[in-house]
Design an enzyme around this catalytic site. Structure first.
Site, PDB file in Angstrom:
ATOM      1  N   HIS A   2      -3.433 -10.150   4.413  1.00  0.00           N
ATOM      2  CA  HIS A   2      -4.954 -10.361   4.545  1.00  0.00           C
ATOM      3  C   HIS A   2      -5.177 -11.290   5.652  1.00  0.00           C
ATOM      4  CE1 HIS A   2      -5.722  -9.337  -0.171  1.00  0.00           C
ATOM      5  NE2 HIS A   2      -5.606  -8.280   0.590  1.00  0.00           N
TER       6      HIS A   2
ATOM      7  N   ARG B  34      -0.707  -2.876  -6.541  1.00  0.00           N
ATOM      8  CA  ARG B  34      -1.038  -3.849  -5.557  1.00  0.00           C
ATOM      9  C   ARG B  34      -2.059  -4.979  -6.102  1.00  0.00           C
ATOM     10  NH1 ARG B  34      -1.025  -5.105  -0.099  1.00  0.00           N
ATOM     11  NH2 ARG B  34      -3.114  -5.665   0.931  1.00  0.00           N
TER      12      ARG B  34
ATOM     13  N   LYS C 147      -1.848  -2.350   7.987  1.00  0.00           N
ATOM     14  CA  LYS C 147      -3.090  -2.205   8.214  1.00  0.00           C
ATOM     15  C   LYS C 147      -3.530  -3.435   9.573  1.00  0.00           C
ATOM     16  CE  LYS C 147      -7.818  -2.018   5.950  1.00  0.00           C
ATOM     17  NZ  LYS C 147      -8.220  -2.116   4.603  1.00  0.00           N
TER      18      LYS C 147
ATOM     19  N   ARG D 260       0.736  -1.318  -0.160  1.00  0.00           N
ATOM     20  CA  ARG D 260       0.099   0.081   0.042  1.00  0.00           C
ATOM     21  C   ARG D 260       0.888   1.305   0.013  1.00  0.00           C
ATOM     22  NH1 ARG D 260      -1.959  -3.471   3.996  1.00  0.00           N
ATOM     23  NH2 ARG D 260      -3.813  -4.288   3.683  1.00  0.00           N
TER      24      ARG D 260
ATOM     25  N   HIS E 291      -2.621   2.180  -5.854  1.00  0.00           N
ATOM     26  CA  HIS E 291      -3.293   0.916  -5.339  1.00  0.00           C
ATOM     27  C   HIS E 291      -3.450  -0.253  -6.416  1.00  0.00           C
ATOM     28  CE1 HIS E 291      -4.599  -0.996  -1.285  1.00  0.00           C
ATOM     29  NE2 HIS E 291      -5.276  -1.723  -2.112  1.00  0.00           N
TER      30      HIS E 291
ATOM     31  N   TYR F 146      -9.101 -12.063  -6.154  1.00  0.00           N
ATOM     32  CA  TYR F 146      -8.471 -11.929  -7.538  1.00  0.00           C
ATOM     33  C   TYR F 146      -8.538 -13.113  -8.395  1.00  0.00           C
ATOM     34  CZ  TYR F 146      -6.066  -8.096  -4.760  1.00  0.00           C
ATOM     35  OH  TYR F 146      -6.259  -6.898  -4.144  1.00  0.00           O
TER      36      TYR F 146
END
Length: 368
Positions: free
Chosen positions: A329, A306, A239, A214, A303, A338
């Site tokens: 994640h 990414r 995050k 990010r 982004h 994805y």
């Protein structure tokens, strides 16, 4: 032609299906783009492009005004509202919320407090809260994202600041969107990464894609986070306040070494002109210049690199668990999105029709 709002970056058009010649000519214009969900075309908003459009469509061009969304009015904050905001701010600081989350929640709570200023906040019912959210949706057309942010801010206030039970703020949320993330082709990625002539800018873009980071994670990278001996980048407090390891490509390592020899940063891997962290705004600006200079997808953002990183790994058959860990994640369900953007064509997937004909003998009726 929909007349754009002041400072709008693009102009949108509805081109009827029967205007095949004009539509084909429009597609060839630089920066033309088709918005599938809106069934509209667009082009970058410049005086030169407007002249091209007028020449292309002539007297068939109809200009129609567009009504911009209503903006939620800003009202002066009273002393009682400020007191509630201060209490909530203190609680969020103690809970260790990020500065971005604190700013977001405080802004949303300001609107909430102003709407219910004449009511005791502890006595507001769930139905009243839903009525407030409905008011913003119907009058100001707030997005699903804004709606969720608002509910999260209210949830935080009642749970952490007022200490009320969880069921109190079980407010109806919008159905989760299943939009696909934007993904660039490998050719587009290569063009964007190599567009800057400045080695610092080039290194930043390469880090974004090579490790799937990010923007906020890139500006927080320290020199010590490049673990060249062990072959990974250390991401501190990403995050969700999680640390993780990310891929350190040998090609990226060579580029970072060349960058380091030229710029000699002292603490942060990427520093501003006057020292300190490089800013996310500078990265976004630099990325937009690269997109414009390479005529890539105008709707992509930093982004998007990414998203492209994860999708390209999946195309190479990398285990989804590795991708999940690299991207930070919490669940593979987040990473599984994805799988829905993988390129599906006759090179990546064989139709059962082909194997059907391979294993079946046909007589006179065999297809030609």
């Amino acid at each position: 032609m929909y007349i754009p709002q002041v400072q709008a970056g693009r102009i949108k058009f509805f081109i009827p299906y029967k205007m095949e010649r004009e539509r084909a000519a429009f597609k060839k214009l630089d920066s033309s783009f088709y918005h599938y969900h809106q069934k509209l075309w667009s082009i970058v908003n410049t005086a030169e492009n407007i002249k091209k459009i007028q020449l292309l469509f002539g007297d068939k061009l109809i200009k129609q005004a567009t009504q911009g969304p209503l903006v939620i009015p800003q009202i002066a904050i009273s002393e009682s509202i400020q007191a509630e905001l201060d209490c909530n701010h203190q609680k969020m600081i103690l809970k260790g919320f990020s500065q971005a989350t604190i700013r977001n929640y405080q802004s949303n709570l300001t609107q909430f407090f102003q709407y219910f200023e004449s009511v005791a906040y502890r006595e507001i019912t769930k139905e009243q809260i839903e009525g407030f959210v409905y008011h913003l949706i119907s009058k100001y057309k707030i997005s699903d994202q804004k709606q969720n942010q608002l509910i999260n801010a209210i949830k935080c206030y009642y749970e952490h600041t007022l200490g009320m039970p969880r069921e109190y703020y079980n407010v109806t949320r919008p159905k989760k969107s299943k939009d696909l993330p934007d993904v660039l082709s490998k050719e587009e990625v290569a063009a964007i990464l190599n567009y800057p002539s400045n080695i610092k800018h080039k290194a930043i873009l390469h880090v974004l894609y090579a490790a799937g980071l990010r923007v906020g994670e890139v500006v927080r990278l320290r020199i010590a986070d490049v673990r060249s001996d062990d072959g990974y980048l250390f991401i501190k407090d990403s995050k969700g306040k999680k640390d993780r390891h990310c891929t350190l490509s040998p090609l990226l390592l060579d580029l970072l070494r060349n960058y380091y020899r030229e710029y000699k940063p002292s603490y942060w891997l990427f520093e501003g002109q006057e020292g300190g962290q490089y800013t996310t705004q500078s990265i976004q600006r630099m990325y937009r210049q690269a997109v414009k200079g390479t005529n890539s997808n105008p709707w992509s953002t930093p982004h998007t690199l990414r998203h492209s990183y994860a999708t390209h790994l999946m195309e190479h058959g990398v285990n989804i668990r590795y991708i999940q860990s690299s991207m930070g994640h919490a669940s593979t369900k987040t990473t599984e999105v994805y799988t829905r953007v993988l390129g599906i064509n006759n090179k990546t997937l064989t139709s059962p029709l082909d194997t059907l004909y391979e294993s079946t003998k046909f007589g006179k009726n065999k297809p030609k």
